[in-house]
Design a protein around this motif. Structure first.
Motif, PDB file in Angstrom:
ATOM      1  N   MET A   1      35.034  35.228  40.794  1.00 37.16           N
ATOM      2  CA  MET A   1      35.703  36.501  40.703  1.00 37.16           C
ATOM      3  C   MET A   1      35.338  37.221  39.403  1.00 37.16           C
ATOM      4  SD  MET A   1      39.461  35.479  42.251  1.00 37.16           S
ATOM      5  CE  MET A   1      39.575  33.899  41.449  1.00 37.16           C
ATOM      6  N   THR A   2      35.272  36.448  38.327  1.00 37.92           N
ATOM      7  CA  THR A   2      34.902  37.050  37.046  1.00 37.92           C
ATOM      8  C   THR A   2      33.467  37.543  37.073  1.00 37.92           C
ATOM      9  OG1 THR A   2      36.461  35.606  35.908  1.00 37.92           O
ATOM     10  CG2 THR A   2      34.762  36.631  34.567  1.00 37.92           C
ATOM     11  N   ILE A   3      32.602  36.777  37.705  1.00 41.56           N
ATOM     12  CA  ILE A   3      31.191  37.182  37.799  1.00 41.56           C
ATOM     13  C   ILE A   3      31.073  38.468  38.617  1.00 41.56           C
ATOM     14  CG2 ILE A   3      28.942  36.535  38.753  1.00 41.56           C
ATOM     15  CD1 ILE A   3      29.627  33.633  37.925  1.00 41.56           C
ATOM     16  N   LEU A   4      31.805  38.559  39.708  1.00 41.34           N
ATOM     17  CA  LEU A   4      31.784  39.787  40.513  1.00 41.34           C
ATOM     18  C   LEU A   4      32.261  40.969  39.681  1.00 41.34           C
ATOM     19  CD1 LEU A   4      31.460  41.292  43.211  1.00 41.34           C
ATOM     20  CD2 LEU A   4      33.801  40.601  43.755  1.00 41.34           C
TER      21      LEU A   4
ATOM     22  N   THR B   1      39.264  42.350  41.209  1.00 45.10           N
ATOM     23  CA  THR B   1      40.683  42.268  40.844  1.00 45.10           C
ATOM     24  C   THR B   1      41.557  42.061  42.079  1.00 45.10           C
ATOM     25  OG1 THR B   1      40.860  44.687  40.786  1.00 45.10           O
ATOM     26  CG2 THR B   1      40.482  43.562  38.696  1.00 45.10           C
ATOM     27  N   THR B   2      41.157  42.603  43.216  1.00 47.05           N
ATOM     28  CA  THR B   2      41.895  42.368  44.458  1.00 47.05           C
ATOM     29  C   THR B   2      41.835  40.895  44.833  1.00 47.05           C
ATOM     30  OG1 THR B   2      41.493  44.614  45.247  1.00 47.05           O
ATOM     31  CG2 THR B   2      42.039  42.961  46.908  1.00 47.05           C
ATOM     32  N   MET B   3      40.658  40.290  44.693  1.00 50.77           N
ATOM     33  CA  MET B   3      40.524  38.853  44.979  1.00 50.77           C
ATOM     34  C   MET B   3      41.408  38.030  44.049  1.00 50.77           C
ATOM     35  SD  MET B   3      36.416  38.653  45.759  1.00 50.77           S
ATOM     36  CE  MET B   3      36.314  36.988  45.219  1.00 50.77           C
TER      37      MET B   3
ATOM     38  N   GLU C   1      46.140  34.688  41.145  1.00 54.02           N
ATOM     39  CA  GLU C   1      45.728  34.514  39.750  1.00 54.02           C
ATOM     40  C   GLU C   1      46.298  35.691  38.960  1.00 54.02           C
ATOM     41  OE1 GLU C   1      44.222  32.039  38.391  1.00 54.02           O
ATOM     42  OE2 GLU C   1      43.589  30.925  40.147  1.00 54.02           O
ATOM     43  N   ASP C   2      47.612  35.699  38.798  1.00 53.48           N
ATOM     44  CA  ASP C   2      48.287  36.854  38.196  1.00 53.48           C
ATOM     45  C   ASP C   2      47.826  37.150  36.782  1.00 53.48           C
ATOM     46  OD1 ASP C   2      49.776  37.295  40.493  1.00 53.48           O
ATOM     47  OD2 ASP C   2      51.363  35.920  39.845  1.00 53.48           O
TER      48      ASP C   2
ATOM     49  N   ARG D   1      45.987  40.663  35.762  1.00 54.88           N
ATOM     50  CA  ARG D   1      46.493  41.616  34.763  1.00 54.88           C
ATOM     51  C   ARG D   1      45.433  41.929  33.710  1.00 54.88           C
ATOM     52  NH1 ARG D   1      51.194  38.549  35.357  1.00 54.88           N
ATOM     53  NH2 ARG D   1      50.746  37.394  33.449  1.00 54.88           N
ATOM     54  N   ILE D   2      44.734  40.894  33.234  1.00 54.26           N
ATOM     55  CA  ILE D   2      43.708  41.100  32.204  1.00 54.26           C
ATOM     56  C   ILE D   2      42.586  41.991  32.722  1.00 54.26           C
ATOM     57  CG2 ILE D   2      41.868  39.956  30.898  1.00 54.26           C
ATOM     58  CD1 ILE D   2      43.799  37.552  30.624  1.00 54.26           C
ATOM     59  N   TYR D   3      42.024  41.627  33.882  1.00 51.74           N
ATOM     60  CA  TYR D   3      40.869  42.356  34.386  1.00 51.74           C
ATOM     61  C   TYR D   3      41.247  43.717  34.965  1.00 51.74           C
ATOM     62  CZ  TYR D   3      37.821  38.515  33.322  1.00 51.74           C
ATOM     63  OH  TYR D   3      37.102  37.569  32.646  1.00 51.74           O
TER      64      TYR D   3
END
Length: 66
Positions: A1-4, A28-30, A36-37, A41-43
């Motif tokens: 998710m972070t890579i996307l 962020t939707t994923m 992964e709250d 929030r961070i992203y």
């Protein structure tokens, strides 16, 4: 998710703003769907700051200040 999300950020800054923003929002939707709250929030905040900053210098300065 972070890579996307990072791929979206690069696409937003270098090439295609609409596609990049879409990829960041997909990531962020994923995060939200996977419950992964904290990551969401961070992203989600990063996405809002990136979209509101006219360039990377302003975004970096804003994140250092906060």
């Amino acid at each position: 998710m972070t890579i996307l999300w990072c791929e979206g950020w690069l696409k937003y800054r270098v090439d295609d703003k609409a596609l990049g923003k879409s990829k960041m929002n997909d990531a962020t939707t994923m995060m939200r769907l996977c419950k992964e709250d904290h990551m969401f929030r961070i992203y989600d905040d990063f996405t809002a700051e990136i979209v509101s900053a006219p360039n990377d210098h302003d975004f970096h300065y804003g994140t250092v200040i906060s």
